[in-house]
Design a protein around this motif. Structure first.
Motif, PDB file in Angstrom:
ATOM      1  N   THR A  29      32.898  38.934  32.097  1.00  0.00           N
ATOM      2  CA  THR A  29      33.860  37.920  31.790  1.00  0.00           C
ATOM      3  C   THR A  29      33.555  36.102  32.405  1.00  0.00           C
ATOM      4  O   THR A  29      32.851  35.818  33.489  1.00  0.00           O
ATOM      5  CB  THR A  29      34.952  38.198  32.283  1.00  0.00           C
ATOM      6  N   GLN A  30      33.767  35.776  31.976  1.00  0.00           N
ATOM      7  CA  GLN A  30      34.183  33.890  32.461  1.00  0.00           C
ATOM      8  C   GLN A  30      34.918  34.182  33.491  1.00  0.00           C
ATOM      9  O   GLN A  30      34.582  32.802  34.466  1.00  0.00           O
ATOM     10  CB  GLN A  30      34.310  32.847  30.980  1.00  0.00           C
ATOM     11  N   LEU A  31      35.962  34.602  33.932  1.00  0.00           N
ATOM     12  CA  LEU A  31      36.481  34.926  35.171  1.00  0.00           C
ATOM     13  C   LEU A  31      35.891  35.221  36.156  1.00  0.00           C
ATOM     14  O   LEU A  31      36.139  34.467  37.507  1.00  0.00           O
ATOM     15  CB  LEU A  31      37.796  36.033  35.037  1.00  0.00           C
ATOM     16  N   CYS A  32      34.584  36.623  35.854  1.00  0.00           N
ATOM     17  CA  CYS A  32      33.965  36.935  36.971  1.00  0.00           C
ATOM     18  C   CYS A  32      32.562  36.213  37.266  1.00  0.00           C
ATOM     19  O   CYS A  32      32.601  35.181  38.558  1.00  0.00           O
ATOM     20  CB  CYS A  32      33.179  37.796  36.723  1.00  0.00           C
ATOM     21  N   GLN A  33      32.565  35.251  36.157  1.00  0.00           N
ATOM     22  CA  GLN A  33      31.703  33.837  36.785  1.00  0.00           C
ATOM     23  C   GLN A  33      32.075  32.576  37.586  1.00  0.00           C
ATOM     24  O   GLN A  33      31.418  32.301  38.666  1.00  0.00           O
ATOM     25  CB  GLN A  33      30.688  32.942  35.444  1.00  0.00           C
ATOM     26  N   ASN A  34      33.588  32.447  36.846  1.00  0.00           N
ATOM     27  CA  ASN A  34      34.077  31.478  37.514  1.00  0.00           C
ATOM     28  C   ASN A  34      34.689  31.432  39.345  1.00  0.00           C
ATOM     29  O   ASN A  34      34.059  31.001  40.237  1.00  0.00           O
ATOM     30  CB  ASN A  34      35.437  31.064  37.122  1.00  0.00           C
ATOM     31  N   LEU A  35      34.836  33.421  39.826  1.00  0.00           N
ATOM     32  CA  LEU A  35      34.905  33.554  40.927  1.00  0.00           C
ATOM     33  C   LEU A  35      33.089  33.171  41.556  1.00  0.00           C
ATOM     34  O   LEU A  35      33.671  32.800  42.779  1.00  0.00           O
ATOM     35  CB  LEU A  35      35.315  34.699  40.698  1.00  0.00           C
ATOM     36  N   LYS A  36      32.623  34.282  40.525  1.00  0.00           N
ATOM     37  CA  LYS A  36      31.160  33.676  41.905  1.00  0.00           C
ATOM     38  C   LYS A  36      30.667  32.755  42.341  1.00  0.00           C
ATOM     39  O   LYS A  36      30.460  32.049  43.161  1.00  0.00           O
ATOM     40  CB  LYS A  36      29.543  34.488  40.944  1.00  0.00           C
ATOM     41  N   GLU A  37      30.964  31.575  41.338  1.00  0.00           N
ATOM     42  CA  GLU A  37      30.833  30.137  41.312  1.00  0.00           C
ATOM     43  C   GLU A  37      31.978  29.362  42.807  1.00  0.00           C
ATOM     44  O   GLU A  37      30.715  29.260  43.487  1.00  0.00           O
ATOM     45  CB  GLU A  37      31.139  29.512  40.461  1.00  0.00           C
ATOM     46  N   TRP A  38      32.890  30.090  42.574  1.00  0.00           N
ATOM     47  CA  TRP A  38      33.438  29.660  43.166  1.00  0.00           C
ATOM     48  C   TRP A  38      33.375  30.022  44.866  1.00  0.00           C
ATOM     49  O   TRP A  38      33.638  29.096  45.849  1.00  0.00           O
ATOM     50  CB  TRP A  38      35.204  29.774  43.235  1.00  0.00           C
ATOM     51  N   GLU A  39      32.278  31.592  45.015  1.00  0.00           N
ATOM     52  CA  GLU A  39      32.096  32.329  46.148  1.00  0.00           C
ATOM     53  C   GLU A  39      31.441  31.173  46.701  1.00  0.00           C
ATOM     54  O   GLU A  39      30.724  31.058  47.600  1.00  0.00           O
ATOM     55  CB  GLU A  39      31.562  33.081  45.949  1.00  0.00           C
ATOM     56  N   VAL A  40      30.406  30.861  46.355  1.00  0.00           N
ATOM     57  CA  VAL A  40      29.125  29.833  46.603  1.00  0.00           C
ATOM     58  C   VAL A  40      30.153  28.345  47.070  1.00  0.00           C
ATOM     59  O   VAL A  40      29.706  27.905  47.801  1.00  0.00           O
ATOM     60  CB  VAL A  40      28.089  29.477  44.916  1.00  0.00           C
ATOM     61  N   GLU A  41      30.569  27.514  46.251  1.00  0.00           N
ATOM     62  CA  GLU A  41      31.296  26.436  47.028  1.00  0.00           C
ATOM     63  C   GLU A  41      32.027  26.752  48.226  1.00  0.00           C
ATOM     64  O   GLU A  41      31.855  25.696  48.648  1.00  0.00           O
ATOM     65  CB  GLU A  41      31.846  25.656  45.729  1.00  0.00           C
ATOM     66  N   GLN A  42      32.493  27.862  48.230  1.00  0.00           N
ATOM     67  CA  GLN A  42      33.455  27.842  49.189  1.00  0.00           C
ATOM     68  C   GLN A  42      32.274  28.449  50.850  1.00  0.00           C
ATOM     69  O   GLN A  42      32.725  28.510  51.612  1.00  0.00           O
ATOM     70  CB  GLN A  42      34.299  28.828  49.348  1.00  0.00           C
ATOM     71  N   ASN A  43      30.907  28.742  50.516  1.00  0.00           N
ATOM     72  CA  ASN A  43      29.444  28.997  51.701  1.00  0.00           C
ATOM     73  C   ASN A  43      30.290  30.362  52.035  1.00  0.00           C
ATOM     74  O   ASN A  43      29.843  30.207  53.480  1.00  0.00           O
ATOM     75  CB  ASN A  43      29.774  27.773  52.261  1.00  0.00           C
ATOM     76  N   LEU A  44      31.083  31.331  51.720  1.00  0.00           N
ATOM     77  CA  LEU A  44      31.162  32.488  52.399  1.00  0.00           C
ATOM     78  C   LEU A  44      29.771  33.347  52.725  1.00  0.00           C
ATOM     79  O   LEU A  44      29.116  33.707  52.336  1.00  0.00           O
ATOM     80  CB  LEU A  44      31.833  33.253  50.826  1.00  0.00           C
ATOM     81  N   SER A  45      30.652  34.504  53.944  1.00  0.00           N
ATOM     82  CA  SER A  45      29.321  35.078  54.529  1.00  0.00           C
ATOM     83  C   SER A  45      29.267  36.158  53.937  1.00  0.00           C
ATOM     84  O   SER A  45      27.860  36.279  53.945  1.00  0.00           O
ATOM     85  CB  SER A  45      30.039  34.806  55.881  1.00  0.00           C
ATOM     86  N   SER A  46      30.426  36.751  53.249  1.00  0.00           N
ATOM     87  CA  SER A  46      30.130  37.732  52.256  1.00  0.00           C
ATOM     88  C   SER A  46      31.190  37.325  51.577  1.00  0.00           C
ATOM     89  O   SER A  46      32.237  36.639  50.863  1.00  0.00           O
ATOM     90  CB  SER A  46      30.890  38.694  53.039  1.00  0.00           C
ATOM     91  N   PRO A  47      30.411  37.834  50.131  1.00  0.00           N
ATOM     92  CA  PRO A  47      31.081  38.418  48.556  1.00  0.00           C
ATOM     93  C   PRO A  47      33.016  38.830  48.375  1.00  0.00           C
ATOM     94  O   PRO A  47      32.448  39.669  49.313  1.00  0.00           O
ATOM     95  CB  PRO A  47      30.223  38.285  47.812  1.00  0.00           C
ATOM     96  N   ILE A  48      33.077  37.811  47.842  1.00  0.00           N
ATOM     97  CA  ILE A  48      34.819  38.947  48.266  1.00  0.00           C
ATOM     98  C   ILE A  48      34.876  39.923  46.762  1.00  0.00           C
ATOM     99  O   ILE A  48      35.409  40.985  46.919  1.00  0.00           O
ATOM    100  CB  ILE A  48      35.583  37.832  48.135  1.00  0.00           C
ATOM    101  N   LEU A  49      33.735  39.729  45.859  1.00  0.00           N
ATOM    102  CA  LEU A  49      33.677  40.753  44.432  1.00  0.00           C
ATOM    103  C   LEU A  49      32.939  41.387  45.197  1.00  0.00           C
ATOM    104  O   LEU A  49      31.865  41.310  45.532  1.00  0.00           O
ATOM    105  CB  LEU A  49      32.444  39.371  43.407  1.00  0.00           C
ATOM    106  N   ASN A  50      32.823  42.635  44.230  1.00  0.00           N
ATOM    107  CA  ASN A  50      32.670  44.301  45.229  1.00  0.00           C
ATOM    108  C   ASN A  50      31.867  45.069  43.795  1.00  0.00           C
ATOM    109  O   ASN A  50      32.904  45.256  42.812  1.00  0.00           O
ATOM    110  CB  ASN A  50      33.461  45.302  45.458  1.00  0.00           C
ATOM    111  N   MET A  51      30.743  44.289  43.058  1.00  0.00           N
ATOM    112  CA  MET A  51      30.535  44.948  41.872  1.00  0.00           C
ATOM    113  C   MET A  51      29.252  45.570  41.546  1.00  0.00           C
ATOM    114  O   MET A  51      28.596  46.115  40.492  1.00  0.00           O
ATOM    115  CB  MET A  51      29.394  43.555  40.842  1.00  0.00           C
ATOM    116  N   GLY A  52      29.271  46.468  43.042  1.00  0.00           N
ATOM    117  CA  GLY A  52      28.517  47.488  42.904  1.00  0.00           C
ATOM    118  C   GLY A  52      29.064  48.925  42.841  1.00  0.00           C
ATOM    119  O   GLY A  52      30.126  48.953  41.718  1.00  0.00           O
TER     120      GLY A  52
END
Length: 281
Positions: free
Chosen positions: A258-281
């Motif tokens: 989904t585009q939503l997932c891609q947008n959230l991944k970009e948001w994670e990078v922009e926020q410089n998070l220590s760990s990703p919020i998405l659990n895609m495993g």
């Protein structure tokens, strides 16, 4: 004033939680959205918050987000249903607000391979293979007139009532073909608005748009529920049970597309998070 204070109280409650939780707060519209997204995020890094329903659950989530954004509260985002926003080309100023790809989370699930898993579990392979068109097309063709009527009601402030209407009144249980005249009459009766001209409503809803943006997911699930009893199978599954099954069979691999997932991944990078919020495993 009371509504505004409620929004501020919700925002303050989240601020207070920051003392014990350093991760990301994700605002969603309702409890079923929380169930859906909880399967896709890392609960140690992301806490899902269902905002209190005001005049509109979606509006309330955006209002709480806006209050927190204005105070530069870190680690906050919201995901809401697009509804008809993509069709209306509505753009929100919020930097931390994300919309579903399609009309809502239910349509995202139905567009994914989760539908095939539901059909494999509850449908009849022989009946499905004998259909003149694929199941998604069948569901969308029946759902489009309902979605268009909902959109017409919203755009023209007709205040039509769709809650509690019986789909069996306008959906042929043997073919899943929708009778638009019966649909409009059913909605007019439920709304107690008999002065509206049925032929005018049909004309207003006749334009062509992306069906995944027009159709409401709850409507499509109700149509699927009717279909599984005869056209697609021989079992009776209530719409609420089907939505639960869809959430349970929707996989991270589906969300990755989904585009939503891609947008959230970009948001994670922009926020410089220590760990990703998405659990895609």
């Amino acid at each position: 004033m009371k509504d505004s204070l409620t929004v501020d109280r919700e925002a303050n409650a989240i601020r207070l939680e920051r003392g014990s939780f350093l991760g990301v707060f994700l605002l969603v519209e309702g409890s079923t959205d929380k169930l859906f997204y909880s399967n896709l995020v890392n609960e140690k890094q992301c806490r899902i918050v269902v905002t209190i329903a005001g005049s509109s659950r979606k509006k309330r989530a955006i209002e709480v987000l806006t209050v927190l954004e204005k105070s530069d509260f870190p680690g906050i985002l919201a995901i809401v249903d697009a509804d008809f926003d993509h069709l209306e080309s509505i753009v929100y100023p919020n930097q931390n607000l994300f919309l579903t790809d399609t009309h809502d989370s239910e349509t995202m699930m139905l567009r994914s391979s989760a539908l095939e898993r539901i059909l494999a579990e509850h449908g009849s392979e022989n009946k499905i293979s004998a259909l003149p068109q694929d199941v998604r097309t069948l569901l969308l063709n029946a759902g489009i007139p309902i979605g268009r009527l909902r959109w017409t009601s919203q755009k023209n402030v007709l205040n039509l009532t769709f809650e509690g209407i019986k789909f069996s009144k306008f959906i042929d249980e043997k073919s899943l073909i929708l009778d638009e005249i019966k649909l409009i009459q059913t909605v007019k009766d439920k709304s107690q608005n008999w002065d509206l001209k049925s032929d005018r409503l049909i004309q207003q809803t006749a334009s062509q748009y992306d069906p995944w943006q027009v159709c409401c997911g709850h409507d499509l699930v109700k149509i699927l529920s009717i279909g599984l009893q005869r056209v697609l199978g021989t079992v009776r599954k209530e719409p609420e049970d089907l939505e639960t099954s869809l959430r349970l069979t929707y996989r991270p691999q589906d969300f990755l597309e989904t585009q939503l997932c891609q947008n959230l991944k970009e948001w994670e990078v922009e926020q410089n998070l220590s760990s990703p919020i998405l659990n895609m495993g």
